[in-house]
Design an enzyme around this catalytic site. Sequence first.
Site, PDB file in Angstrom:
ATOM      1  CG  LEU A  51      -0.477   0.003 -16.249  1.00  0.00           C
ATOM      2  CD1 LEU A  51      -1.086   1.172 -17.012  1.00  0.00           C
ATOM      3  CD2 LEU A  51      -0.104  -1.131 -17.204  1.00  0.00           C
TER       4      LEU A  51
ATOM      5  CD  GLU B  32      -6.151   3.214 -11.163  1.00  0.00           C
ATOM      6  OE1 GLU B  32      -5.153   3.934 -10.999  1.00  0.00           O
ATOM      7  OE2 GLU B  32      -6.105   2.102 -11.734  1.00  0.00           O
TER       8      GLU B  32
HETATM    9 NI    NI Z   1      -1.709   0.698 -10.437  1.00  0.00          NI
END
Ligand code: NI
Length: 166
Positions: free
Chosen positions: A91, A134
Site C-alpha cells: 500500500l 509487515e
Molecule cells: Ni507493505
Amino acid sequence: MALLNILQYPDPRLRIKAAPVTNIDEVRRYIDDMYETMYHAQGLGLAATQVNIHQRFFVMDLSEKRDQPVSVFNPEILSQEGVQDDFHGCLSVGAGISDKVKRAAKLRLRGIDLEGKTFEWDLEGLAAICIQHEVDHLNGILFIDHLSKLKQERIRKKIEKFQRQA
Ligand code: NI
C-alpha cells in the site's frame, strides 16, 4: 473511526525503525482506524510505520470475506525455513507495482495480542509472506529493497512519473 493517511514511497518516514510497544493500552486506540484504512485500501496488512506511528505493531486480514482482522504487537520471527517466491505489492508502493520476492516458506511468530497475551503461531504460505512483509515495514524495509538494483531503479522512475502526473 477515521481513514489514516498511508505514507507513500519514497517518504523517508517509511525508513524509520519502529520502537517496541511498551503500553498496549496506549496504541490500542489506533487499531480500529488501521483496520478501516486497510480494508478501504484493499490491503492484506498494514504496519503502524505506514501510518506514521513508529511502534512495533501491525494489522492484517487474510480471510476471503475480509472479516477476520488480527493485530499483532511486538512481532518476533523466532525461526523460519524453506523458500517461496511470490508476487508482492504494498500500500506504500503505489502505481500498481508488484514483483516477485523470495521469502521463507514457513515461520514461527511470537507476538502479543490485543488483550496483552503472548502467543506463538506457526505460519506458512500467504500468512508467512504477509508477516515477513509487515515485520520488514517495522524495520524500515520495503519489498522493493529485496529486488535487484536495476528493478529498483525502474520502479523509482515509474513512481516519479506517476507522482508527476498525479
Ligand atoms: Ni507493505
